[in-house]
Design a protein around this motif. Structure first.
Motif, PDB file in Angstrom:
ATOM      1  N   GLY A   1       4.497  -3.919   5.959  1.00 12.31           N
ATOM      2  CA  GLY A   1       3.900  -2.819   5.204  1.00 12.31           C
ATOM      3  C   GLY A   1       4.868  -2.419   4.116  1.00 12.31           C
ATOM      4  N   GLY A   2       4.401  -1.596   3.233  1.00 10.81           N
ATOM      5  CA  GLY A   2       3.398  -0.576   3.260  1.00 10.81           C
ATOM      6  C   GLY A   2       3.823   0.614   4.109  1.00 10.81           C
ATOM      7  N   GLY A   3       3.047   1.715   3.900  1.00 10.23           N
ATOM      8  CA  GLY A   3       3.224   2.866   4.755  1.00 10.23           C
ATOM      9  C   GLY A   3       2.738   2.558   6.160  1.00 10.23           C
ATOM     10  N   HIS A   4       2.919   3.529   7.067  1.00 11.57           N
ATOM     11  CA  HIS A   4       2.548   3.247   8.450  1.00 11.57           C
ATOM     12  C   HIS A   4       1.038   3.226   8.674  1.00 11.57           C
ATOM     13  N   GLU A   5       0.275   3.475   7.624  1.00 14.52           N
ATOM     14  CA  GLU A   5      -1.163   3.217   7.700  1.00 14.52           C
ATOM     15  C   GLU A   5      -1.448   1.744   7.971  1.00 14.52           C
TER      16      GLU A   5
ATOM     17  N   CYS B   1       0.825  -1.206   0.000  1.00 12.65           N
ATOM     18  CA  CYS B   1       0.000   0.000   0.000  1.00 12.65           C
ATOM     19  C   CYS B   1       0.860   1.257   0.000  1.00 12.65           C
ATOM     20  N   ASP B   2       0.512   2.198  -0.869  1.00 12.25           N
ATOM     21  CA  ASP B   2       1.120   3.525  -0.921  1.00 12.25           C
ATOM     22  C   ASP B   2       0.112   4.624  -0.606  1.00 12.25           C
ATOM     23  N   GLU B   3      -1.151   4.248  -0.485  1.00 15.45           N
ATOM     24  CA  GLU B   3      -2.214   5.240  -0.403  1.00 15.45           C
ATOM     25  C   GLU B   3      -2.054   6.142   0.814  1.00 15.45           C
ATOM     26  N   GLY B   4      -1.695   5.564   1.971  1.00 14.17           N
ATOM     27  CA  GLY B   4      -1.556   6.373   3.178  1.00 14.17           C
ATOM     28  C   GLY B   4      -0.422   7.375   3.082  1.00 14.17           C
TER      29      GLY B   4
ATOM     30  N   ALA C   1     -16.908  10.409   5.222  1.00 18.21           N
ATOM     31  CA  ALA C   1     -16.105   9.722   6.228  1.00 18.21           C
ATOM     32  C   ALA C   1     -14.744  10.388   6.348  1.00 18.21           C
ATOM     33  N   GLU C   2     -14.111  10.192   7.498  1.00 21.75           N
ATOM     34  CA  GLU C   2     -12.760  10.696   7.676  1.00 21.75           C
ATOM     35  C   GLU C   2     -11.781   9.829   6.902  1.00 21.75           C
ATOM     36  N   GLN C   3     -10.767  10.460   6.331  1.00 21.50           N
ATOM     37  CA  GLN C   3      -9.760   9.727   5.575  1.00 21.50           C
ATOM     38  C   GLN C   3      -8.458   9.703   6.365  1.00 21.50           C
ATOM     39  N   GLY C   4      -8.030   8.508   6.717  1.00 21.30           N
ATOM     40  CA  GLY C   4      -6.769   8.359   7.411  1.00 21.30           C
ATOM     41  C   GLY C   4      -5.604   8.366   6.440  1.00 21.30           C
ATOM     42  N   SER C   5      -4.397   8.354   6.997  1.00 20.44           N
ATOM     43  CA  SER C   5      -3.184   8.344   6.180  1.00 20.44           C
ATOM     44  C   SER C   5      -2.086   7.658   6.981  1.00 20.44           C
ATOM     45  N   SER C   6      -0.866   7.723   6.473  1.00 21.39           N
ATOM     46  CA  SER C   6       0.257   7.154   7.213  1.00 21.39           C
ATOM     47  C   SER C   6       0.592   7.985   8.445  1.00 21.39           C
ATOM     48  N   GLY C   7       0.010   9.178   8.556  1.00 16.89           N
ATOM     49  CA  GLY C   7       0.268  10.040   9.707  1.00 16.89           C
ATOM     50  C   GLY C   7      -0.790   9.966  10.793  1.00 16.89           C
ATOM     51  N   THR C   8      -1.835   9.141  10.606  1.00 18.22           N
ATOM     52  CA  THR C   8      -2.970   9.147  11.538  1.00 18.22           C
ATOM     53  C   THR C   8      -3.218   7.847  12.315  1.00 18.22           C
TER      54      THR C   8
ATOM     55  N   ASN D   1      -8.771   2.722  -2.118  1.00 18.04           N
ATOM     56  CA  ASN D   1      -9.687   2.500  -0.994  1.00 18.04           C
ATOM     57  C   ASN D   1      -8.888   1.957   0.191  1.00 18.04           C
ATOM     58  N   LEU D   2      -8.194   2.852   0.854  1.00 20.03           N
ATOM     59  CA  LEU D   2      -7.339   2.468   1.980  1.00 20.03           C
ATOM     60  C   LEU D   2      -8.146   1.836   3.105  1.00 20.03           C
ATOM     61  N   GLU D   3      -9.307   2.400   3.383  1.00 17.16           N
ATOM     62  CA  GLU D   3     -10.107   1.922   4.508  1.00 17.16           C
ATOM     63  C   GLU D   3     -10.514   0.462   4.323  1.00 17.16           C
TER      64      GLU D   3
END
Length: 341
Positions: A118-122, A45-48, A180-187, A92-94
Motif C-alpha cells: 500500500g497505500g494507506g491502510h485502506e 492510493c491516498d484516498e483513504g 453508500a458508506e465511505q470507508g477510509s484508512s481508519g475503517t 473512487n476508493l471503493e
C-alpha cells in the motif's frame, strides 16, 4: 495488465554467477508466470488517508518499496513476480479496493503467495476482499461435488486470522452519507468484521503495537466486544516477549489461514519517519521481528504455510529521511518473501 519493470534496477555482480543475484535480476512481470511463487501487487492510493484527515503521500509507496527492494540480495527459492499497481486516481476508493481484491483472488487461485504494497491502510479492506472471494470460490467448488443435504456438516467455516502490527485499531465505523458508506484508512477492520458477520464467519483479529494515546476509549470498548486480541506498544517489551509470543501462537492455532498486515507507523518515528502518522513511542524492530517470524512460521497440519497474503501500509515517501523507512519496508518484504517459500 502491462507492468512497468523499469523500476527494478540495481547492482550486478556477474563474476559471482547465480550466487551473486539480486532481486532486480530475478523478478519477472506477472504475464511471464510459469510456476507458483510470490506475487507482488501495488495499491497506489491516498484516498483513504485523505478521508481519515491524515497527511497524504502514501500513493507513491509501492514504487518506492520496489526501488528499495530491487538491489537486495537474492536468497530465495520461489520465483517472484510483479503484478503491477492498482491506482486510485479518481477518488473512487471503493472501486480501487474491489479491483485489488480481484487481483489478490486471482493470484491465490494461481497458487501464489501474495504481498501487497500500500497505500494507506485502506489497502486492508481491498486485500481481504480478495481473500474472502478466494475462500468463497473454494467453498462453491466443493459445493458442486457434495450433496445439498450434507453441506451443513461437510463444509467447514473458514477461520481466517487477521494479524495487524499497528499503532491504531482501524476499527472506526464508516460515516453514513449519500447512497453508500465511505470507508477510509481508519475503517478497514470494521469493514472486514461486517463482511465476516454477513458470511457467518468468525472475526479473528489481533492488533499488536497500539498507541493508547492514539485510540479512543470507544475503540478499546469496541475491540473488547469483538473479542480482539491486542497489546499496547508499552506492553511489547523484551521482558514480556515470551508471553506475547505464547498468546500469538495460541491465536494462530485457532486459525486455518492467516492474513498478515503491517502498518509501518507501528515503529518509532526515529526508525520510520516516513509514515502518514509518525509514532512518538512505537515498538522497536527487534521486538516486532520475532513476532512477525512467529506468524510467518505457522503451518497447517499438512505442512503448508498458513499465511495466504501479507501487506504493508502507510509508508509515506514524501516525509521519509534518506529512504530510511522505504528500506525498512523493503527489508520486511524481503523477510516475508523468504519465509513463504
Amino acid at each position: 495488465m502491462s507492468v512497468d519493470m523499469t523500476v527494478w534496477q540495481g547492482r550486478s555482480d556477474p563474476e559471482d554467477g547465480n550466487l551473486g543475484l539480486r532481486w532486480h535480476e530475478v523478478i519477472k512481470p506477472a504475464d511471464e508466470v510459469n510456476d507458483a511463487g510470490i506475487m507482488l501487487l501495488g495499491f497506489a492510493c491516498d484516498e483513504g488517508v485523505s478521508r481519515n484527515k491524515g497527511r497524504t503521500g502514501a500513493y507513491d509507496a509501492p514504487i518506492t518499496i520496489r526501488k528499495a527492494l530491487a538491489n537486495l540480495a537474492w536468497h530465495h527459492t520461489e520465483p517472484v513476480y510483479d503484478g503491477g499497481d492498482i491506482c486510485c486516481n479518481d477518488g473512487n476508493l471503493e472501486q480501487a479496493q474491489q479491483r485489488l481484491g480481484a487481483d489478490v483472488c486471482r493470484a491465490l487461485r494461481q497458487k501464489h503467495k501474495v504481498i501487497v504494497f500500500g497505500g494507506g491502510h485502506e489497502v486492508a479492506w481491498g486485500t481481504f476482499q480478495g481473500i474472502g472471494s478466494y475462500l468463497l470460490q473454494k467453498q462453491h467448488a466443493q459445493d458442486s461435488v457434495i450433496e445439498p443435504e450434507d453441506l451443513a456438516t461437510t463444509l467447514p467455516v473458514p477461520k481466517i486470522g487477521i494479524i495487524n502490527f499497528d499503532a491504531h485499531f482501524d476499527l472506526r465505523n464508516p460515516p453514513s452519507g449519500g447512497s453508500a458508506e465511505q470507508g477510509s484508512s481508519g475503517t478497514p477492520f470494521q469493514q472486514i468484521a461486517r463482511f465476516c458477520e454477513l458470511q457467518g464467519w468468525p472475526f479473528n483479529y489481533a492488533c499488536l503495537g497500539l498507541s493508547r494515546a492514539g485510540n479512543t476509549q470507544a475503540l478499546y470498548e469496541k475491540a473488547d466486544k469483538l473479542g480482539v486480541l491486542y497489546f499496547d506498544d508499552c506492553e511489547l517489551t523484551h521482558q514480556r516477549l515470551p508471553l506475547i509470543i505464547e498468546s500469538l501462537e495460541h491465536f494462530i492455532a485457532q486459525c486455518d489461514y492467516l492474513y498478515l498486515t503491517i502498518d509501518i507507523d507501528v515503529f518509532p518515528a526515529s526508525t520510520a519517519p516516513g509514515v502518514s502518522a509518525p509514532a512518538a513511542r512505537g515498538v522497536p524492530q527487534d521486538i516486532i521481528e520475532p513476532l512477525i517470524n512467529t506468524v510467518l512460521a505457522a503451518e497447517t497440519p499438512s505442512g503448508e504455510k498458513k499465511v495466504l497474503v501479507a501487506d504493508m501500509a502507510e509508508l509515506n515517501p514524501r516525509f521519509d529521511i534518506d529512504n530510511q523507512t522505504a528500506r525498512l519496508a523493503a527489508r520486511l518484504a524481503w523477510t516475508i518473501a523468504r519465509a513463504l517459500r
